[in-house]
Design an enzyme around this catalytic site. Structure first.
Site, mmCIF file in Angstrom:
data_model
loop_
_atom_site.group_PDB
_atom_site.id
_atom_site.type_symbol
_atom_site.label_atom_id
_atom_site.label_comp_id
_atom_site.label_asym_id
_atom_site.label_seq_id
_atom_site.Cartn_x
_atom_site.Cartn_y
_atom_site.Cartn_z
ATOM 1 N N LEU A 105 1.057 41.658 -12.422
ATOM 2 C CA LEU A 105 2.019 41.131 -13.385
ATOM 3 C C LEU A 105 2.418 42.173 -14.425
ATOM 4 O O LEU A 105 3.573 42.246 -14.838
ATOM 5 C CB LEU A 105 1.427 39.896 -14.074
ATOM 6 C CG LEU A 105 2.459 38.921 -14.628
ATOM 7 C CD1 LEU A 105 3.328 38.357 -13.510
ATOM 8 C CD2 LEU A 105 1.774 37.791 -15.383
ATOM 9 N N CYS A 106 1.440 43.035 -14.802
ATOM 10 C CA CYS A 106 1.753 44.034 -15.836
ATOM 11 C C CYS A 106 2.799 45.019 -15.333
ATOM 12 O O CYS A 106 3.676 45.452 -16.071
ATOM 13 C CB CYS A 106 0.486 44.755 -16.286
ATOM 14 S SG CYS A 106 -0.450 45.463 -14.943
ATOM 15 N N THR A 107 2.711 45.364 -14.028
ATOM 16 C CA THR A 107 3.710 46.274 -13.451
ATOM 17 C C THR A 107 5.085 45.615 -13.471
ATOM 18 O O THR A 107 6.080 46.224 -13.872
ATOM 19 C CB THR A 107 3.341 46.607 -11.986
ATOM 20 O OG1 THR A 107 2.017 47.089 -11.965
ATOM 21 C CG2 THR A 107 4.287 47.626 -11.410
#
Ligand code: ZN
EC number: 6.2.1.64
Length: 467
Positions: A239-241
């Site tokens: 999700l961070c990417t």
């Protein structure tokens, strides 16, 4: 798609032999005799293989006409799936001489199937795959009797699967593979106790330019569940990417799908077949891609990411189905030593293939016949157990239903598949195992769509959290 049309061919012959009417008559007579009956020498090549031995023949092979007679008149083969692999398999088996073939498929034909599922025509769209495939094979290969079943595999019980000498799977679902595998584990255990004949399973799988073929005798050799950890979990992006450092066009599409859509259209579920939805996601993914200078966001890719589509490649299907059909032939005839037991094929970059022997797993969920130990703390919640069964690489269940015998009563702890029971048992998910009355050594019965029979787990309950 072009098919050989006898009338067209005859027409070309007439033009070609315009000045030689006698030869033409002869050729037309021959043509007509072939058109209405099987080729007299149709099985020549197969018979050559089966009527003499060779350096690669298996030890129990005794060449002679009785071998082909078995293929022709005795051997019952079940093909599971009439899609990309199934069409190839049916054609291959029929042309190898197998006559008694059943095929199961629960799907109907879609336009997008027509580029590779070559037994189907545009006019077949909407019809059941199994029925159309069977009818075409029966029409084209004289004497072949393909029996279609427009069904789910779960519609049939042991008595149906027991009828077959060999089962060959061309499936795109791991759940369905595991189910068939579980069914054969049960049958083979029973048969081996009565010295009956075991049913081998050939399994073909493809994903884009990669594929594999497996030969197994569930309950005896490494089965599907023995090597469950070979199936990687579905590719998801962190999700961070997606949120902060997108690098691929897929990241931009995922960003809209996972973050933007729920924020801006919270009341609507994404439908990958709704052009408005795809367009909405596509437009916003383009904006994000422009912001980060990422090329490659297309409408088609957007739809692919939304629906998790891995493109099916006709040539990969053809290679894998051919290898599967050869394994069926080897098993039916003993003419050659079968695959031992896992073949990998990859033509992403050049062509690469090798085989290795997958090993039977001591505590396999499907074929070990052992109660499976699970260790939890009594302060763990039922939800933790459910999550573990779904997420652990060795189990990968889809919607496990759990029951236990507590204080002498059978109690459903949680069940997802029936709405009313799901609602009634949902509060249990938040309770700890202790609150549910579960004790150390408790047996829990788990049912799941990945297996035809329930599995028994033995719970080791610890009183404090283990790190
Ligand atoms: Zn196993």
């Amino acid at each position: 798609m072009n098919t050989l049309n006898p009338e067209d061919s005859l027409h070309s012959l007439r033009i070609f032999y315009l000045n030689e009417p006698e030869r033409l008559v002869g050729i037309i007579n021959l043509f007509n005799s072939y058109r209405n009956m099987d080729y007299p020498d149709r099985w020549n090549e197969v018979e050559k293989i089966l009527e003499r031995t060779g350096p690669f023949a298996s030890e129990e092979f005794s060449p002679g006409p009785q071998v082909f007679d078995f293929v022709r008149n005795v051997c019952n083969v079940l093909v599971v799936g009439a899609g990309g692999l199934g069409c190839e398999l049916l054609k291959n088996l029929a042309l190898m001489g197998f006559k008694n073939i059943d095929v199961i498929d629960m799907d109907t034909i879609e336009v997008s199937n027509l580029n590779r599922q070559f037994l189907f025509r545009a006019s077949d769209v909407g019809k059941p795959k199994a029925e159309v495939a069977a009818a075409l094979i029966n029409k084209r290969v004289e004497g072949c009797n393909v029996v279609p079943h427009f069904n789910k595999i779960q519609d049939f019980d042991e008595s149906f699967y027991k009828k077959f000498h060999i089962i060959v799977c061309g499936l795109d679902s791991i759940v369905a593979r595991r189910w068939i595998n579980g069914m054969l584990v049960g049958i083979n255990f029973e048969e081996s106790e009565q010295d009956g004949s075991l049913i081998p399973m050939i399994d073909g799988g493809t994903e884009g330019f990669k594929g594999n073929v497996r030969m197994m005798v569930p309950a005896v050799t490494a089965c599907i569940d023995c090597t469950l950890d070979l199936y990687p979990p579905q590719v998801t992006f962190p999700l961070c990417t997606i949120a902060q450092t997108p690098r691929l066009p897929e990241h931009c599409i995922e960003y809209v799908k996972v973050l933007l859509w729920p924020k801006e259209r919270p009341d609507t579920a994404i439908d990958g077949d709704d052009p408005d939805h795809v367009r909405w996601i596509f437009d916003r993914a383009c904006e994000r891609a422009a912001e980060y200078n990422i090329p490659g966001v297309t409408y088609r890719l957007t739809q692919g990411v939304i629906k998790n589509i891995i493109p099916a490649v006709a040539s990969t299907n053809a290679v894998i189905a051919a290898a599967c059909a050869i394994e069926v032939f080897k098993l039916a005839t003993s003419a050659y030593v079968p695959l031992n037991n896992y073949m990998v094929f990859n033509d992403v970059d050049g062509i690469y293939t090798y085989t290795f022997e997958a090993e039977k797993k001591e505590d396999c969920l499907a074929c070990s016949q052992k109660a499976h130990p699970l260790t939890f703390s009594e302060t763990d919640k039922l939800q933790d157990v459910v999550n573990f069964l779904m997420e652990n690489a060795n189990f990968q269940m889809k919607s496990p239903g759990l029951t236990a015998s507590i204080d002498g009563k059978n109690k459903t702890l949680y069940m997802q598949s029936i709405t009313s029971i799901e609602e009634a048992t949902r509060p249990n998910l938040k309770k700890t195992l202790k609150e549910l009355g579960i004790v150390d050594g408790q047996e829990i019965v788990v049912a799941d769509s990945t297996t035809p029979s329930s599995l028994i787990f033995k719970l080791n309950l610890t009183s404090k959290m283990e790190s």
